[in-house]
Design an enzyme around this catalytic site. Structure first.
Site, short mmCIF file in Angstrom:
data_model
loop_
_atom_site.label_atom_id
_atom_site.label_comp_id
_atom_site.label_asym_id
_atom_site.label_seq_id
_atom_site.Cartn_x
_atom_site.Cartn_y
_atom_site.Cartn_z
N ARG A 247 0.85 -1.18 0.00
CA ARG A 247 0.00 0.00 0.00
C ARG A 247 0.90 1.24 0.00
O ARG A 247 1.88 1.32 0.74
CB ARG A 247 -0.91 0.02 1.23
CG ARG A 247 -2.09 -0.95 1.15
CD ARG A 247 -3.10 -0.58 0.06
NE ARG A 247 -4.26 -1.45 -0.01
CZ ARG A 247 -4.35 -2.51 -0.84
NH1 ARG A 247 -3.37 -2.81 -1.66
NH2 ARG A 247 -5.46 -3.23 -0.86
N GLU A 276 -2.95 7.51 -4.31
CA GLU A 276 -3.32 6.85 -5.54
C GLU A 276 -4.65 7.36 -6.09
O GLU A 276 -5.60 7.49 -5.30
CB GLU A 276 -3.46 5.35 -5.20
CG GLU A 276 -3.20 4.43 -6.32
CD GLU A 276 -3.05 3.00 -5.80
OE1 GLU A 276 -2.11 2.73 -5.05
OE2 GLU A 276 -3.90 2.19 -6.18
N HIS A 294 -0.89 -0.26 -9.98
CA HIS A 294 -1.56 -1.15 -9.00
C HIS A 294 -2.14 -2.39 -9.69
O HIS A 294 -3.36 -2.60 -9.72
CB HIS A 294 -2.66 -0.39 -8.23
CG HIS A 294 -2.95 -1.03 -6.89
ND1 HIS A 294 -3.41 -0.34 -5.81
CD2 HIS A 294 -2.86 -2.33 -6.49
CE1 HIS A 294 -3.59 -1.17 -4.79
NE2 HIS A 294 -3.26 -2.40 -5.18
C1 DGY Z 1 -5.34 -6.19 -2.95
O1 DGY Z 1 -6.08 -7.13 -3.21
O2 DGY Z 1 -5.33 -5.66 -1.84
C2 DGY Z 1 -4.40 -5.73 -4.02
O3 DGY Z 1 -3.79 -4.56 -3.69
C3 DGY Z 1 -5.09 -5.62 -5.34
O4 DGY Z 1 -5.56 -6.82 -5.72
#
Ligand code: DGY
Length: 348
Positions: A247, A276, A294
């Site tokens: 993240r 983001e 992402h």
């Molecule tokens: C998640 O699932 O948390 C990823 O960042 C995207 O699939």
């Protein structure tokens, strides 16, 4: 009896939608363009009118949204990370929340590894160079990177893993093929590290200082917000690379821009961003950063299965059963959940 209403904020892959329709649900999608955000009023309307909500990691499911509908049976996030949802509020209001773990572990570890290799070996710059017709002759000093395996120096490189959950462990397994030394730090997984699988526990400061490649795999929590800031970036090796497929806000992105510009570290490879999809000023102009939008879990197979998992979670919410991938299972013991289930029962 009218069909149960599933509100999906933005498209998910068909496999999941099929499951919902086969179960007799009415499915509405709030924002049909997968490349656009759902409008706040559309999200509020969906949350107010639906029996269950399937949402994306980019949808803020805050207390206000969760309070709109006393009949809402649950929320199914189309992601493993669920920092977009106010889980505390959901539990307090008696709303079960579920996610899509496991299926995307190896897929995200593959992407992490792709980022690591791309950054260390300047693949994006090479791609651009060839496409622009600039490849005229083999050049002994063109796009010199750093070895991931022992390579020319013969030194085994150190992979540092911050966050040794499912994805961190899958990334560590990949390092064996590159003959790397693997260090990991994760207070919640202390017992799993040093378990004889070639991964060694490192204190946080040691991990930062000794990694040639530092890869982040922690969830985003108040404790991990800006865990990598100016002090940590300055403490990294000048030849080190920072990789983030977890993240964005785990890194203080403004300071990362400084670190890359002033070459405190060799480079970074990012799949996620602090704000983001907006990038910190200057980040996209730097030559020593590799950027992805992402796409950690973005394969046909995995996103299809994630859609099915989200749908199964949603169907369990609708039946008043424990969601297979619930993240707040304590909710089922609350008076709020029982009252919510009773209201739904009366309404049917
Ligand atoms: C998640 O699932 O948390 C990823 O960042 C995207 O699939």
């Amino acid at each position: 009896m009218s069909p149960q209403r599933v509100f999906i904020t933005r498209p998910i892959l068909e496999g999941g939608v099929d499951l919902l329709r086969e179960s007799g649900c009415r499915v509405d999608v709030g924002q049909p363009d997968p490349n656009a955000a759902i409008a706040p009023q559309a999200l509020r309307r969906g949350a107010r009118e639906a029996d269950v909500l399937i949402c994306h990691l980019s949808d803020p499911i805050d207390r206000e949204i969760l309070t709109l509908n006393p009949q809402l049976a649950g929320v199914a996030n189309y992601a493993v990370g669920y920092n977009n949802i106010d889980l505390h509020a959901a539990t307090e209001l008696g709303i079960p929340v579920a996610n899509t773990p496991d299926v995307l572990t190896e897929t995200t570890a593959d992407l992490t590894w792709a980022l690591l290799l791309a950054a260390a070996r300047s693949i994006p710059a090479g791609h651009q160079f060839v496409r622009e017709g600039r490849f005229k002759i083999w050049n002994p000093v063109l796009l010199l990177g750093h070895d991931v395996g022992p390579g020319g120096s013969g030194r085994r490189k150190v992979l540092g893993i911050l966050g040794y959950g499912r994805i961190g462990q899958a990334v560590a397994r990949r390092a064996a093929g590159f003959d790397m030394v693997v260090l990991a730090h994760d207070p919640r997984q202390r017992a799993r590290i040093d378990d004889g699988h070639g991964v060694t526990w490192a204190e946080f400061d040691t991990l930062i200082a000794e990694s040639d490649f530092l890869s982040l795999h922690s969830p985003l929590t108040p404790e991990t917000h800006h865990l990598i800031g100016e002090a940590e970036l300055r403490a990294m090796k000048p030849n080190a690379y920072l990789i983030n497929a977890a993240r964005g806000p785990i890194i203080d992105e403004d300071n990362l821009v400084r670190a890359l510009r002033e070459q405190w570290i060799a480079g970074a490879a990012l799949d996620v961003y602090e704000h983001e999809p907006t990038l910190a000023e200057g980040l996209a102009d730097l030559p020593n950063v590799t950027l992805a939008p992402h796409i950690g879990s973005a394969t046909h197979e995995t996103r299809t299965e994630m859609a099915r998992i989200a749908a199964r979670n949603a169907l369990a919410h609708l039946r008043g059963e424990r969601a297979p991938q619930g993240v707040n299972p304590e909710v089922y013991d609350t008076e709020e959940w029982k009252a919510r289930a009773a209201r739904r029962h009366e309404q049917q």
